[in-house]
Design a protein around this motif. Structure first.
Motif, short mmCIF file in Angstrom:
data_model
loop_
_atom_site.label_atom_id
_atom_site.label_comp_id
_atom_site.label_asym_id
_atom_site.label_seq_id
_atom_site.Cartn_x
_atom_site.Cartn_y
_atom_site.Cartn_z
N TYR A 195 -4.03 -3.51 8.78
CA TYR A 195 -2.97 -3.74 7.82
C TYR A 195 -2.69 -2.49 7.00
N CYS A 196 -3.55 -1.47 7.15
CA CYS A 196 -3.46 -0.26 6.31
C CYS A 196 -3.42 -0.68 4.84
N SER A 197 -4.27 -1.63 4.48
CA SER A 197 -4.17 -2.25 3.16
C SER A 197 -5.54 -2.50 2.54
N LEU A 198 -5.54 -2.49 1.19
CA LEU A 198 -6.65 -2.97 0.40
C LEU A 198 -6.20 -4.26 -0.27
N PHE A 199 -7.12 -5.21 -0.39
CA PHE A 199 -6.82 -6.49 -1.01
C PHE A 199 -7.85 -6.78 -2.09
N LYS A 200 -7.37 -7.31 -3.23
CA LYS A 200 -8.29 -7.84 -4.23
C LYS A 200 -8.35 -9.34 -4.02
N ILE A 201 -9.57 -9.82 -3.79
CA ILE A 201 -9.80 -11.25 -3.53
C ILE A 201 -10.46 -11.86 -4.76
N SER A 202 -9.82 -12.86 -5.34
CA SER A 202 -10.35 -13.48 -6.55
C SER A 202 -11.57 -14.33 -6.22
N ARG A 203 -12.24 -14.79 -7.27
CA ARG A 203 -13.45 -15.58 -7.08
C ARG A 203 -13.18 -16.95 -6.47
N ASN A 204 -11.90 -17.40 -6.49
CA ASN A 204 -11.58 -18.66 -5.81
C ASN A 204 -11.05 -18.44 -4.40
N GLY A 205 -11.07 -17.15 -3.93
CA GLY A 205 -10.70 -16.85 -2.56
C GLY A 205 -9.25 -16.48 -2.35
N THR A 206 -8.41 -16.58 -3.38
CA THR A 206 -7.00 -16.23 -3.21
C THR A 206 -6.82 -14.71 -3.28
N VAL A 207 -5.69 -14.27 -2.72
CA VAL A 207 -5.37 -12.84 -2.73
C VAL A 207 -4.67 -12.51 -4.05
N GLU A 208 -5.31 -11.71 -4.88
CA GLU A 208 -4.77 -11.39 -6.20
C GLU A 208 -3.71 -10.30 -6.13
N TRP A 209 -3.98 -9.26 -5.32
CA TRP A 209 -2.96 -8.25 -5.06
C TRP A 209 -3.24 -7.53 -3.74
N THR A 210 -2.19 -6.88 -3.23
CA THR A 210 -2.26 -6.10 -2.00
C THR A 210 -1.79 -4.69 -2.29
N LEU A 211 -2.60 -3.70 -1.89
CA LEU A 211 -2.18 -2.30 -1.92
C LEU A 211 -2.02 -1.85 -0.48
N GLN A 212 -0.77 -1.70 -0.07
CA GLN A 212 -0.45 -1.27 1.29
C GLN A 212 -0.21 0.24 1.28
N MET A 214 1.36 2.37 3.10
CA MET A 214 2.61 3.02 3.51
C MET A 214 3.80 2.62 2.63
N ASP A 215 3.88 1.33 2.28
CA ASP A 215 5.01 0.89 1.44
C ASP A 215 4.57 0.40 0.07
N GLY A 216 3.28 0.41 -0.21
CA GLY A 216 2.76 0.04 -1.52
C GLY A 216 2.33 -1.40 -1.65
N GLY A 217 2.94 -2.31 -0.89
CA GLY A 217 2.62 -3.72 -1.08
C GLY A 217 3.07 -4.18 -2.45
N ASP A 218 2.13 -4.62 -3.26
CA ASP A 218 2.45 -5.05 -4.63
C ASP A 218 2.56 -3.88 -5.60
N PHE A 219 2.30 -2.66 -5.14
CA PHE A 219 2.27 -1.49 -6.01
C PHE A 219 3.38 -0.50 -5.65
N GLU A 220 3.70 0.34 -6.62
CA GLU A 220 4.54 1.51 -6.37
C GLU A 220 3.61 2.71 -6.18
N LEU A 221 3.81 3.44 -5.08
CA LEU A 221 2.95 4.59 -4.77
C LEU A 221 3.50 5.84 -5.43
N ASN A 222 2.62 6.57 -6.16
CA ASN A 222 3.03 7.77 -6.90
C ASN A 222 2.30 9.01 -6.41
N ASP A 223 2.92 10.17 -6.68
CA ASP A 223 2.33 11.50 -6.46
C ASP A 223 1.89 11.73 -5.02
N GLY A 224 2.66 11.22 -4.09
CA GLY A 224 2.39 11.49 -2.68
C GLY A 224 1.29 10.63 -2.07
N LEU A 225 0.86 9.58 -2.74
CA LEU A 225 -0.17 8.71 -2.20
C LEU A 225 0.34 7.96 -0.97
#
Length: 441
Positions: A195-212, A214-225
């Motif tokens: 997935y080329c991604s990092l995921f934060k998994i909450s203590r109840n098992g849900t996906v809290e956020w996705t950092l992709q 190439m396109d950022g996922g839930d984030f905006e990518l800065n400074d050439g990241l």
């Protein structure tokens, strides 16, 4: 190996991975995967996580069985012979003295969303938090249980289904989990290679956020990241709404290789503004590396960084300003020699096994050479050599400073019987067996 390139300890032969020094219940330990690893196109394994104490004796074997969790593997493996299904990718001991591990489970699944068969097969990625002493499951997470948040269709551009998933023998390993870490609040950071991604998994098992990457996922990518096919996502600093994370950025795989060089990456995530900012990217401009798999990025206490290049048999240390200050190569780089990860860590070894000694007589020079080593010992400073015409009349014949893994002492004359003793702080078992000198060197 030591900083001066001397062997410290060599274990037995086996299918090992994820070898490192850690701390359990306030004491130093060595941990590693011991089992059966499956090479490409699979890239995962089944086995135990073995834990050794500072004397290199096994104290715990962490495991999960098919009977406990209903695991399934490819048919070419004899499942009845697999004692545990823990994977080779992760074996991280937490500050709570639990352990984070990964598992790959072959599972039927509808792959029509990515152009595969409806009655397809996948290698599902799971991670667990386990009690080390009892193997009790404290937390379990499955990628297939979260396809609403992480659709399989999202991965096809980075890892096409191709011929995967058509049968039990070649499951589609679409997620490919390769690291797990834990936030202070008890949630988890996981890395998915394809997935080329990092995921934060909450203590109840849900996906809290996705950092992709190439396109950022839930984030905006800065400074050439940007990143892809990454490994070894690690949490370094948490402060309010920000967290500093490192990854080993392969950006190479069996799908795409040789376009972007491999780097060590540090980034800061702001979960209020939902931005991901590149802090540092480590590479040697004089030695471009394209690592196809594995690898890690480790920050040292002094701010230096160790990068293990996985499928490329190199280890490199970078200074605070990002300059390479050390490179170690331990293979020819022909794809046959590699290390899953590489670390620089403090270690004090106190083996309960005895030192080894070998002696031979050089008649031409009228001398006896004594070679001494103690596998795994780190604290001895001096070797004392006792010699005699019989095994019962040994007297001190030489005292030499330790010089690396093997130390040579040369005695005048031809001596029949030898005993070596390692001397240093806290040593009480550093005495070799009495040996007979060989007739010729």
């Amino acid at each position: 190996m030591s900083d001066d390139n001397e062997l410290v300890w060599q274990g037995g032969s086996g299918d090992f991975s994820a070898f490192r020094a850690q701390t359990f219940e306030g004491k130093p330990v060595l941990t590693f995967f011991n089992g059966v690893s499956l090479s490409e196109p699979y890239g995962w394994g089944h086995g135990i996580i073995q834990i050794l104490d500072s004397s290199y004796e096994s104290i715990y074997n962490v495991s999960l069985t098919a009977a406990e969790e209903g695991f399934v593997t490819i048919p070419s493996l004899n499942s009845s012979e697999l004692v545990s299904y823990l994977d080779l990718h992760e074996a991280l001991i937490t500050p709570q003295d639990t352990i984070l591990v990964t598992v790959y489970n072959v599972t039927r699944y509808d792959l029509s969303s990515v152009g595969g068969p409806e009655d397809g097969w996948v290698a599902n990625s799971l991670f667990y938090e386990l009690d080390i002493k009892t193997n009790k499951v404290l937390f379990r997470w499955s990628a297939l249980d979260n396809v609403d948040s992480i659709p399989i269709s999202d991965v096809s551009q980075f890892y096409p289904v191709a011929d995967f998933g058509k049968n039990h023998s070649l499951p589609y390993g679409y997620f490919h989990i390769n690291s797990v870490d834990k936030f202070r609040d008890g949630s988890y950071l996981i890395s998915s290679r394809y997935y080329c991604s990092l995921f934060k998994i909450s203590r109840n098992g849900t996906v809290e956020w996705t950092l992709q990457g190439m396109d950022g996922g839930d984030f905006e990518l800065n400074d050439g990241l940007s990143f892809c096919y990454q490994h070894d996502a690690r949490i370094h600093e948490e402060a309010g709404n920000t967290v500093r994370i490192s990854i080993f950025n392969n950006e190479n795989s069996d799908v795409s290789y040789g376009t972007k060089q491999t780097t060590g990456v540090f980034m800061t995530l702001n979960t209020e503004t939902m931005t991901a900012t590149l802090d540092k990217e480590l590479t040697d401009t004089l030695d471009t590396i394209y690592s196809g798999s594995q690898g890690n990025t480790q920050q040292l206490d002094d701010g230096h960084v160790i990068v293990g290049y996985g499928s490329i048999p190199k280890i490199r240390e970078y200074s605070l300003d990002g300059s390479p200050v050390m490179t170690a190569q331990f293979g020819a780089g022909n794809g046959q020699v590699f290390s899953y990860r590489a670390y620089r860590l403090p270690w004090v070894g106190r083996p309960k096994t005895l030192p080894s000694a070998f002696a031979c007589m050089d008649k031409t020079r009228n001398e006896t050479r004594v070679y001494m080593s103690w596998n795994g010992a780190t604290e001895h400073e001096v070797w004392e050599v006792f010699a005699g015409a019989t095994s019962s009349d040994l007297v001190l014949a030489a005292q030499v400073e330790r010089s690396g893994f093997e130390t040579l002492a040369t005695l005048p004359g031809q001596t029949l019987f030898i005993r070596a003793e390692a001397q240093g702080p806290g040593i009480d078992t550093g005495v070799s067996a009495i040996i007979s000198a060989e007739p010729g060197c």
